[in-house]
Design an enzyme around this catalytic site. Structure first.
Site: not given
Ligand code: PGA
Length: 242
Positions: A67, A136, A138, A143
């Site tokens: 992404d 959440n 994702h 999302e």
């Molecule tokens: P993080 O994010 O590695 O910064 O915890 C994970 C994500 O949002 O997929």
């Protein structure tokens, strides 16, 4: 799913890096699906160290990232292109022309999404996809919702996601409101998926995603349908299993 709880973050980083390195030994032209955020930083550090010791080469490999924020030019310090250059690409021998991070600043984002899918078709399939998990549920920037998109697309970020990522920007107002992300279909086409999570704050969502129902309300739960998933957790994130 193969769920492993490791003693330390160092073990977790070393285990994930070893899977990637052994893939490259067997298939030097492999396509790696890469992730950003806090989770993969230690894995990339480990891979850089292995590269410096001559234990792995990326010279023939391809990479594709999950992404990118919409509206940030690639050279912006918080773009995921900058993140990948800083944490991995500039320290190893992968040709930059073999690396693809979506261009969130493209004038035609729909064409950019299609180009991302095409790059995976051209050099893929993705041999191993690295994933983190959002609070959440994702994966990438898919999302939770009543429906999910299969292919790479533009997504509106949840406020919670923007708040979680504000730590990188200093100010939530500066966090973009949209991103380009691989869809869940794109992710599930990878031959192998490694999802990594550490820290007590991920324990609840990890439990929900991998012991709860498969639902678009928790996108990571869709990984339960994939035949080759390795979930790597530290003691805190996997506390519910101990
Ligand atoms: P993080 O994010 O590695 O910064 O915890 C994970 C994500 O949002 O997929």
């Amino acid at each position: 799913m193969n769920i492993r709880i490791l003693n330390s973050r160092e073990d977790l980083n070393a285990t994930a890096a070893a899977v990637i390195a052994s893939l490259l030994l067997n298939k030097p032209q492999a396509m790696l699906g890469l992730a950003t955020g806090s989770t993969p930083i230690g894995i990339y550090r480990q891979l850089v160290e292995m590269y410096r010791k001559g234990q792995v080469s990326f010279a023939r490999a391809y990479s594709v990232n999950l992404d990118e924020y919409v509206g940030l030019p690639p050279e912006h310090p918080q773009s995921y292109r900058s993140f990948m250059n800083e944490h991995l690409f500039q320290h190893i021998d992968i040709p930059l022309a073999h690396t693809r991070v979506p261009d969130g600043n493209a004038a035609d984002l729909a064409a950019e999404c299609a180009a991302h899918e095409q790059a995976i078709l051209d050099h893929g399939p993705v041999d191993v996809q690295l994933l983190g998990i959002g609070h959440n549920g994702h994966i990438g920037f898919n999302e939770p919702g009543q429906g999910l998109k299969g292919a790479t697309h533009v997504v509106d970020l949840e406020e919670g996601t923007r708040a979680a990522n504000a730590r990188f920007f200093g100010n939530i107002a500066d966090v973009p409101k949209q991103a380009v992300t691989m869809g869940v279909g794109t992710i599930l086409k990878a031959k192998q998926i490694i999802l990594v999570a550490f820290g007590a704050d991920k324990a609840d969502i990890v439990k929900q995603a991998f012991t709860g129902p498969v639902t678009t309300e928790c996108p990571a739960s869709l990984l339960q349908c994939h035949p080759n998933v390795l979930i790597l957790l530290d003691q805190e994130a996997g506390g519910w299993l101990i």
